[in-house]
Design a protein around this motif. Structure first.
Motif, mmCIF file in Angstrom:
data_model
loop_
_atom_site.group_PDB
_atom_site.id
_atom_site.type_symbol
_atom_site.label_atom_id
_atom_site.label_comp_id
_atom_site.label_asym_id
_atom_site.label_seq_id
_atom_site.Cartn_x
_atom_site.Cartn_y
_atom_site.Cartn_z
ATOM 1 N N ILE A 18 11.052 3.850 -31.174
ATOM 2 C CA ILE A 18 10.017 4.847 -31.378
ATOM 3 C C ILE A 18 10.311 6.129 -30.625
ATOM 4 N N SER A 19 10.841 5.996 -29.410
ATOM 5 C CA SER A 19 11.117 7.176 -28.606
ATOM 6 C C SER A 19 12.275 6.929 -27.655
ATOM 7 N N MET A 20 12.892 8.035 -27.225
ATOM 8 C CA MET A 20 13.968 7.997 -26.244
ATOM 9 C C MET A 20 13.891 9.265 -25.410
ATOM 10 N N ASP A 21 14.267 9.151 -24.151
ATOM 11 C CA ASP A 21 14.375 10.313 -23.279
ATOM 12 C C ASP A 21 15.818 10.445 -22.818
ATOM 13 N N ARG A 66 26.386 15.626 -25.633
ATOM 14 C CA ARG A 66 25.917 16.675 -24.730
ATOM 15 C C ARG A 66 24.658 17.375 -25.249
ATOM 16 N N VAL A 67 23.567 16.635 -25.260
ATOM 17 C CA VAL A 67 22.330 17.177 -25.833
ATOM 18 C C VAL A 67 21.786 18.319 -24.972
ATOM 19 N N THR A 90 15.517 18.288 -28.780
ATOM 20 C CA THR A 90 14.248 17.554 -28.772
ATOM 21 C C THR A 90 13.630 17.622 -30.166
ATOM 22 N N ALA A 91 13.479 16.443 -30.778
ATOM 23 C CA ALA A 91 13.040 16.386 -32.179
ATOM 24 C C ALA A 91 12.817 14.927 -32.542
ATOM 25 N N VAL A 92 12.396 14.714 -33.777
ATOM 26 C CA VAL A 92 12.312 13.362 -34.319
ATOM 27 C C VAL A 92 13.513 13.151 -35.225
ATOM 28 N N THR A 98 13.297 13.115 -26.588
ATOM 29 C CA THR A 98 12.886 14.170 -25.667
ATOM 30 C C THR A 98 14.021 14.420 -24.697
ATOM 31 N N VAL A 99 14.510 15.655 -24.670
ATOM 32 C CA VAL A 99 15.575 16.026 -23.741
ATOM 33 C C VAL A 99 14.939 16.692 -22.530
ATOM 34 N N ILE A 100 15.286 16.165 -21.366
ATOM 35 C CA ILE A 100 14.670 16.600 -20.111
ATOM 36 C C ILE A 100 15.636 17.504 -19.354
ATOM 37 N N PRO A 101 15.145 18.606 -18.796
ATOM 38 C CA PRO A 101 16.042 19.509 -18.061
ATOM 39 C C PRO A 101 16.646 18.852 -16.825
#
Lengths: 110, 116
Positions: free
Chosen positions: A8-11, A77-78, A83-85, A107-110
């Motif tokens: 469903i989701s990934m970070d 290397r995101v 950040t998207a579906v 979700t890509v985190i800084p």
């Protein structure tokens, strides 16, 4: 109907490689595997498509094992803009074979 | 070149009214798809046109929904007697349906329908 199962989701942190796996146990001989990306308030955008083994383009790679019951989208290397579906689709010609599902929210985190 | 266009971009209507949503596919694309996406959900397939063949209507949720494609180009999705549960973003896509596989779909920006 070859439905798919994705997380469903990934970070992920910026700069890392991200691998999103999709299960499609009922894939048919004629089916291709296609991945789309969707940003908020936009329609999905084609990323990559493959049938077997490995496909690479300028934005991603797609790995498909010999049994084709799963596939892995690899994003090198995101960045924050990734950040998207992400949707995995399995099907051949004809829309009644296409099932978008709920996708994986990355979700890509800084 | 021009992409898929949809109109209107936003539509607010009262429950019970009919609405028409328009899609202009990419010139030369023979396949046209309509999807519905509720907030935070995935895409729900509605209907598919391929060339001059009879459309695949297997995804239409009820007989209040209909669609046509004139001259193999522009398509109109009509929802009669709208209900609040019809509120969603309606997405149109077109593709060159390559033989043997589902062609890459190009999506329009969608029409956001709100039924009050």
């Amino acid at each position: 109907l070859a439905k798919t199962t994705q997380p469903i989701s990934m970070d992920s942190y910026e700069g890392q490689e991200v691998n999103i796996t999709c299960s499609h146990n009922n894939i048919a001989t004629n089916d291709y595997i296609t991945w789309y990306q969707q940003f908020p308030s936009q329609g999905p955008r084609f990323i990559i498509q493959g049938y077997k083994t490995k496909v690479t383009n300028e934005v991603a790679s797609l790995f498909i094992p010999a049994d084709r019951k799963s596939s892995t989208l690899s994003l090198p290397r995101v960045s924050l803009s990734d950040t998207a579906v992400y949707y995995c689709l399995v099907g051949a010609a004809g829309a009644n074979n296409l099932f978008f599902g709920t996708g994986t929210r990355l979700t890509v985190i800084p | 070149g021009a992409g898929v266009s949809q109109s209107p971009s936003n539509k607010v209507t009262e429950k019970g009214k009919d609405v028409e949503l328009r899609c202009d596919p990419i010139s030369g694309h023979t396949a046209l798809y309509w999807y519905r996406q509720s907030l935070g959900q995935g895409l729900e397939f509605l209907i598919y046109f391929q060339g001059n063949s009879a459309p695949d209507k297997s995804g239409l949720p009820s007989d209040r929904f209909s669609a046509e494609r004139t001259g193999g180009s522009v398509s109109t999705l009509t929802i009669q007697r709208t209900q609040q549960e019809d509120s969603a973003v309606y997405l149109c896509a077109s593709s060159l349906a390559a033989s043997g596989r589902a062609g890459e779909q190009y999506f329009g920006p969608g029409t956001r329908l709100t039924v009050t």
